[in-house]
Design an enzyme around this catalytic site. Structure first.
Site, PDB file in Angstrom:
ATOM      1  CE1 TYR A 146     -34.020  37.697   2.725  1.00  0.00           C
ATOM      2  CE2 TYR A 146     -33.784  38.302   0.009  1.00  0.00           C
ATOM      3  CZ  TYR A 146     -34.504  38.361   0.977  1.00  0.00           C
ATOM      4  OH  TYR A 146     -36.649  38.209   1.350  1.00  0.00           O
ATOM      5  CE  LYS A 183     -34.657  41.740   2.448  1.00  0.00           C
ATOM      6  NZ  LYS A 183     -36.284  41.202   1.959  1.00  0.00           N
ATOM      7  CD  GLU A 200     -44.095  41.484   5.512  1.00  0.00           C
ATOM      8  OE1 GLU A 200     -43.701  41.605   5.397  1.00  0.00           O
ATOM      9  OE2 GLU A 200     -43.380  40.189   6.220  1.00  0.00           O
ATOM     10  CG  LEU A 235     -38.470  42.780   6.141  1.00  0.00           C
ATOM     11  CD1 LEU A 235     -37.621  41.723   7.047  1.00  0.00           C
ATOM     12  CD2 LEU A 235     -38.110  42.960   4.071  1.00  0.00           C
TER      13      LEU A 235
END
Ligand code: PDD
Length: 290
Positions: free
Chosen positions: A31, A146, A178, A202
């Site tokens: 996505y 993702k 992250e 990411l």
């Protein structure tokens, strides 16, 4: 509200996918979340390049050209006029006639896109700064994709909420990677630091923009691994994402970060980011640097 599903524009309540869709059965899909200011998608090229990269990483060919995605986005965004919106785009491997782990040869991807109002950042939280906790990263070894499979992120986000925080910074092998839905930056003695891109995080579009803006403005910045202990000694902490933009973090694991309020470097970066958005609204360009 109309959404896009497999070549059709239809009301959200009529958009349906098969229970045999591999996205539903296996979380087999990827996505993107793309903000759009004044009807113009922000950093569109970068988001679509990341989408293609995620697709190839899960052995799917991009189902549409970038200009075809763009046409869909324009049509959906037109419903909101020039308000700020966010595009959610999902591609799953599609449905097959039985549940099978191996990738079937004959399967057609499911494409879904919707535009919804972009929830503005809570001004009180921007003023006060976010609270963040650190948690062990329980995710897989390909966090650079993702993927829609977000269970570990959801559980970590929930743990943060239950601890009275708004985000968790994840830690793998002693290194902070992250957030559950964001990248992070640390400021120490005037130097802006963020972990380098790797399979453990990411490659955030906002992260790249922050680095670009810092370099343009002559603010010292560096990408390097960040041992978790360094977080507690930071002068400033920020988290970034397409929807959060650049948010100051003022509490970490219940203790103040730096002086316990949003810092001067964050103020500078937030102002640069806001200018970027204004330029996009005015000139309808895809990035700040066209
Ligand atoms: N998430 N890391 C993770 C795990 C994320 O889920 C996100 C964004 C980011 C920041 O990436 P970007 O700057 O490209 O938005 C980093 C989106 C917003 C979401 O899942 O809703």
């Amino acid at each position: 509200m109309l959404v896009y599903l497999d070549g059709e524009y239809l009301p959200l309540e009529r958009a349906r996918v098969s229970v045999l869709d591999r996205g539903f059965l296996f979380g087999d899909g990827v996505y993107e979340v793309i903000p759009a200011y004044g009807g113009h998608p922000f950093r569109l090229r970068e988001h679509l390049q990341r989408l293609d990269r995620s697709l190839r990483a899960i052995r799917m060919e991009p189902p549409l050209e970038h200009r075809q995605w763009e046409e869909i986005f324009q049509r959906l965004l037109a419903q909101g006029g020039d308000t700020d919106q966010q595009l959610y785009l999902q591609v799953t491997r599609g449905s097959y006639d039985k549940r099978l782990h191996a990738i079937p040869a004959e399967v057609h991807p499911t494409l879904f896109v919707m535009a919804s109002p972009l929830t503005p950042r809570d001004p009180e939280l921007v003023e006060r700064g976010m609270s963040v906790i650190t948690l062990e990263d329980l995710r897989w070894q390909r966090c650079d994709i993702k993927a829609i499979t977000l269970l570990a992120n959801i559980l970590a986000q929930q743990e943060a909420r239950e601890a009275g925080a708004q985000e968790a910074i994840l830690v793998r092998d002693g290194l902070a990677t992250e957030g559950t839905a964001s990248n992070f930056f640390l400021v120490k003695e005037g130097l802006i630091l963020t972990p380098p891109k790797s399979a453990h995080l990411l490659p955030g579009i906002t992260r790249d923009l922050v680095l670009e803006l810092a370099r343009e403005a002559g603010l010292p910045c560096r990408e390097r691994e960040i041992p978790v202990e360094e977080l507690a000694e930071a002068d400033e902490l920020w988290v970034t994402s397409s929807t959060k933009e650049v948010m100051p973090v003022t509490r970490l694991d219940g203790r103040p970060v730096g002086k316990g309020r949003p810092g001067p470097m964050w103020q500078e970066m937030d102002a640069l980011y806001r200018t970027c958005k204004i330029r996009l609204r005015q000139r309808a360009m895809d990035s700040c640097h066209d």
